[in-house]
Design a protein around this motif. Structure first.
Motif, PDB file in Angstrom:
ATOM      1  N   UNK A  72       8.711 -27.311  18.042  1.00 52.76           N
ATOM      2  CA  UNK A  72       7.948 -27.968  16.976  1.00 52.76           C
ATOM      3  C   UNK A  72       7.467 -26.961  15.936  1.00 52.76           C
ATOM      4  N   UNK A  73       7.196 -25.727  16.369  1.00 54.46           N
ATOM      5  CA  UNK A  73       6.726 -24.687  15.448  1.00 54.46           C
ATOM      6  C   UNK A  73       7.883 -23.867  14.878  1.00 54.46           C
ATOM      7  N   UNK A  74       9.125 -24.235  15.249  1.00 56.77           N
ATOM      8  CA  UNK A  74      10.282 -23.498  14.751  1.00 56.77           C
ATOM      9  C   UNK A  74      10.440 -22.140  15.399  1.00 56.77           C
ATOM     10  N   UNK A  76       8.851 -26.867  30.130  1.00 54.43           N
ATOM     11  CA  UNK A  76       9.321 -27.891  29.186  1.00 54.43           C
ATOM     12  C   UNK A  76       8.290 -28.119  28.080  1.00 54.43           C
ATOM     13  N   UNK A  77       7.001 -28.165  28.453  1.00 53.01           N
ATOM     14  CA  UNK A  77       5.943 -28.369  27.462  1.00 53.01           C
ATOM     15  C   UNK A  77       5.885 -27.179  26.496  1.00 53.01           C
ATOM     16  N   UNK A  78       5.983 -25.958  27.031  1.00 48.42           N
ATOM     17  CA  UNK A  78       5.970 -24.755  26.202  1.00 48.42           C
ATOM     18  C   UNK A  78       7.146 -24.777  25.228  1.00 48.42           C
TER      19      UNK A  78
END
Length: 185
Positions: free
Chosen positions: A152-154, A144-146
């Protein structure tokens, strides 16, 4: 941008002050984590463990001095795992009690059902380490964190990347097929 239903800062402060006063009036102090409840019950200085009555059941507790009215007695809002609960006498002046919650996924509003409640929506959980989690839960949280960082970085999430890799492998195995109209969903 405030809704008429949302409490004002003054109302929030008043509610917090009322809650603090109610909790301070209890014959014990308590804190909690998502897994356990810690209670400190003051007793007269010089008290010995043999002078105490500490009875912890799965749904209730009684703490006091032998032959006297209990200092604390009542029903828990949720069940505890009695085999995992402990108590000790601290410096002959307080009883320290650790209650292990059966449901380790919820906050308690109070220790005893007849005592005032706290607002559990205001609790800020302690930071937990990924190393504290079991393997399966840890893997899910790391994924989930990955995925969140990728979004966020698209960039593609792990599932989107897996689909793209499978398509690429399939394309390499079947160069005769036309994949120009493939849509990834």
């Amino acid at each position: 941008m405030s809704s008429s239903d949302a409490p004002t800062d003054a109302e929030n402060k008043a509610a917090a002050a009322k809650e603090a006063a109610e909790q301070a009036a209890l014959p014990y102090k308590w804190t909690q984590t998502i897994q356990e409840v810690d209670i400190s019950v003051p007793v007269p200085p010089g008290t010995r463990a043999r002078d105490l009555v500490v009875d912890i059941k799965s749904t209730s507790i009684k703490v006091g001095l032998k032959g006297q009215e209990p200092i604390m007695e009542g029903t828990f809002p949720k069940r505890v795992t009695t085999d995992e609960c402990t108590w000790s006498l601290e410096d002959q002046k307080s009883v320290s009690i650790q209650l292990e919650k059966v449901n380790k996924m919820e906050w308690w509003e109070h220790v005893l059902t007849h005592h005032p409640k706290i607002d559990t929506t205001k609790i800020t959980p302690e930071n937990s380490n990924l190393s504290d989690l079991d393997g399966e839960t840890r893997a899910m949280v790391e994924k989930m964190m990955y995925d969140q960082r990728q979004k966020e970085m698209g960039k593609p999430t792990s599932d989107e990347q897996k689909k793209a890799d499978m398509l690429k492998k399939f394309q390499e195995q079947h160069p005769e097929m036309d994949f120009s109209n493939v849509k990834m969903t």
